[in-house]
Design a protein around this motif. Structure first.
Motif, PDB file in Angstrom:
ATOM      1  N   ASP A   3       0.847  -1.190   0.000  1.00  0.00           N
ATOM      2  CA  ASP A   3       0.000   0.000   0.000  1.00  0.00           C
ATOM      3  C   ASP A   3       0.882   1.239   0.000  1.00  0.00           C
ATOM      4  OD1 ASP A   3      -2.513  -1.239   0.014  1.00  0.00           O
ATOM      5  OD2 ASP A   3      -2.330  -1.661   2.156  1.00  0.00           O
ATOM      6  N   GLU A  42      -9.023   3.144  -6.971  1.00  0.00           N
ATOM      7  CA  GLU A  42      -7.927   2.238  -6.629  1.00  0.00           C
ATOM      8  C   GLU A  42      -7.118   1.932  -7.883  1.00  0.00           C
ATOM      9  OE1 GLU A  42      -7.809  -1.554  -3.761  1.00  0.00           O
ATOM     10  OE2 GLU A  42      -8.762  -1.966  -5.684  1.00  0.00           O
ATOM     11  N   ARG A  48      -0.189  -0.476  -4.519  1.00  0.00           N
ATOM     12  CA  ARG A  48      -1.623  -0.170  -4.517  1.00  0.00           C
ATOM     13  C   ARG A  48      -1.821   1.234  -3.954  1.00  0.00           C
ATOM     14  NH1 ARG A  48      -5.409  -0.549  -0.367  1.00  0.00           N
ATOM     15  NH2 ARG A  48      -7.586  -0.755  -1.049  1.00  0.00           N
ATOM     16  N   ARG A  49      -2.555   2.035  -4.714  1.00  0.00           N
ATOM     17  CA  ARG A  49      -2.791   3.415  -4.297  1.00  0.00           C
ATOM     18  C   ARG A  49      -4.291   3.710  -4.378  1.00  0.00           C
ATOM     19  NH1 ARG A  49       0.816   7.470  -4.153  1.00  0.00           N
ATOM     20  NH2 ARG A  49       2.243   6.267  -5.474  1.00  0.00           N
TER      21      ARG A  49
END
Length: 543
Positions: free
Chosen positions: A34, A319, A331-332
């Motif tokens: 993340d 996302e 993952r952003r």
């Protein structure tokens, strides 16, 4: 002149490379990471494609250019753009003369040296243009000279990301920009160019960040950080028409393609604007009128001769997943900002333009047309990049559609005469210009192709890049000292008439003229390279 000592590069200890933490240590030993969750300190990704799990990567030392040694010399030059006068001073160990600042640190007052140089050339410069130089707490005036100079050399090296600093000034103070006049002009240009002028305030810390920009009608609110200006008058003083247009093409990619009706009625050419009233209205819109909650920001859009106001509200989270060079996947989750109100279409906006999917990209993947297909050629089965597939991954936008993913089937060309408005971009006259400042030994490259519409525009861009060009002209060899130029005011004959005659003599070809203290040389760009045509002490001798 005190010689500039050459010392071992403190960043790489003379090894010419540095060991830096690998990018994988940012998120630790995780394949799916993340973006807002950092990993344990210095934990490496065991399957990292860059460090193989070691946690460190060797990089060439950019500070010394992989030489292991650096020149402990800083040169500050001040140039008067109106007279051409230049004065310089070098900073080397033994010539610093530091003093204590109010916090008790030893500091070298380079600002006073810049002021003295500016007075020498009769220029007015900004205080912010003066570099700063701090010494470590170990430095004392009673240290042995060798140790004292060693510490001074380290201080110079810490500040030499640009070892040759150029400060530009004018003979008189630049006129203050009137925010109201600037805003009125930006609004008038928006009406001429059939664009929206967007005045935006977004929350940034305890205050707001302001931005003024042009947008294609229908463009979404761009992502990114808030503007860097504290209020509307400040951002207007720093935003010219060129600055407001910067990034327009990228911002307009998501707008629906529409035909234009340039012959529709236009608003008055000189709009009336009130900067203070506009600022207060935008700030008021940053509060939700129904419940008093703080909103991310607000906008005012100048469209078709009037202001339209809208709040900015958080949208639905988006996302995204991005592959990293380490082999990890990041993952952003981003929360876009959307407008609370969409202004009506202007009368000059016509029907939507039909289009078809771009054949050279595959959204949302990074697949793009391979280079082996350039010019409409079929895919090469032996291509080392795509192995005959015709597509290859690329981080760049698609060259065919510029990242729009569609090809439009209609082209609308609008020609607007801007000559009656002072300061508007010059009309293209078929001749392109380029002006560059380069080191004396730099060759004339075949790809040095001019692209500015006028000599004035080329000179303006040259001045814009002049400080970087001078910094890049510092000798790469650490044993070669940086020059310390000095020159008085100079009367230079306008070369433009001679350049026009030279261009007419070689119509349809690229011609480069190099000016040095020794004279000038003329080069022509032929298909097989650059050819020297003539040398002279003065350009007029070539006539």
């Amino acid at each position: 002149m005190t010689a500039a000592p050459v010392v071992v590069c403190p960043d790489c200890d003379g090894m010419t490379f540095t060991l830096e933490p690998c990018r994988c240590t940012t998120y630790g030993d995780r394949f799916l990471a993340d973006a807002d969750v950092l990993g344990p300190p210095r934990e490496a990704y065991r399957s990292c494609e860059q460090c193989r799990g070691a946690g460190h990567v060797a990089y060439p030392c950019y500070r010394c250019g992989r030489r292991g040694r650096r020149r402990a010399q800083l040169v500050v030059s001040v140039a008067n753009l109106d007279t051409g006068a230049v004065a310089s001073q070098q900073v080397v160990p033994g010539s610093l003369h530091p003093h204590r600042d109010p916090a008790g640190r030893w500091v070298v007052d380079l600002a006073s040296r810049v002021r003295d140089l500016a007075a020498t050339v009769g220029a007015v410069v900004a205080e912010a243009d003066a570099p700063s130089l701090w010494l470590t707490n170990e430095w004392r005036p009673d240290l042995p000279a060798m140790r004292r100079h060693e510490l001074e050399a380290q201080a110079i090296l810490r500040a030499d990301h640009a070892a040759w600093r150029l400060v530009l000034g004018r003979s008189t103070v630049a006129p203050t920009v009137d925010p109201a006049a600037r805003l009125a002009r930006l609004c008038a240009l928006a009406d001429l160019l059939l664009l929206d002028l967007v005045v935006e305030a977004r929350r940034h810390g305890a205050g707001f960040g302001w931005t003024v920009r042009y947008e294609v009608p229908g463009s979404p609110v761009p992502s990114g950080l808030p503007g860097g200006y504290r209020d509307l008058p400040e951002v207007l003083a720093s935003t010219s028409a060129t600055a407001a247009l910067t990034g327009l093409a990228e911002r307009g990619l998501a707008a629906a393609a529409r035909l234009l009706r340039p012959d529709s009625p236009r608003p008055p050419a000189d709009p009336e604007v009130d900067v203070d009233q506009l600022e207060r209205r935008v700030l008021a819109d940053c509060i939700d009128a129904t419940n008093g909650d703080e909103l991310p920001g607000a906008q005012a859009l100048w469209r078709n001769g009037r202001w339209w106001h809208t709040t900015l509200r958080p949208g639905e989270p988006v996302e995204t997943f991005a592959e990293q060079p380490t082999g990890q996947v990041l993952r952003r989750v981003d929360v876009p900002v959307t407008r609370g109100y969409a202004p009506p279409d202007p009368p000059w906006l016509g029907e939507p333009v039909a289009g078809r999917p771009c054949p050279d990209c595959r959204p949302p993947s990074r697949l793009r047309a391979c280079d082996c297909r350039l010019g409409g050629r079929p895919a090469d089965p032996d291509c080392p990049h795509c192995c005959g597939a015709g597509l290859r991954p690329s981080a760049l936008p698609c060259f065919t559609c510029s990242g729009n993913h569609r090809l439009h089937q209609t082209v609308s060309v609008t020609v607007t005469d801007l000559r009656r408005h002072a300061g508007d971009p010059l009309l293209t006259d078929g001749v392109r210009w380029s002006v560059q400042v380069q080191p004396l030994a730099a060759p004339v490259r075949p790809d040095d192709v001019p692209h500015r519409p006028s000599l004035a525009a080329a000179l303006a861009w040259c001045i814009e890049c002049l400080t970087d060009a001078v910094a890049a002209a510092a000798p790469t060899d650490p044993t070669a000292p940086i020059p310390v130029p000095r020159s008085g005011p100079r009367d230079v004959v306008d070369p433009e008439p001679e350049l026009w005659r030279l261009a007419a003599r070689h119509a349809g070809q690229v011609v480069t003229v190099r000016f040095t203290r020794a004279g000038c040389t003329v080069h022509r760009h032929d298909e097989d390279g650059v050819r020297l045509l003539a040398e002279a002490l003065d350009l007029r001798e070539l006539g």
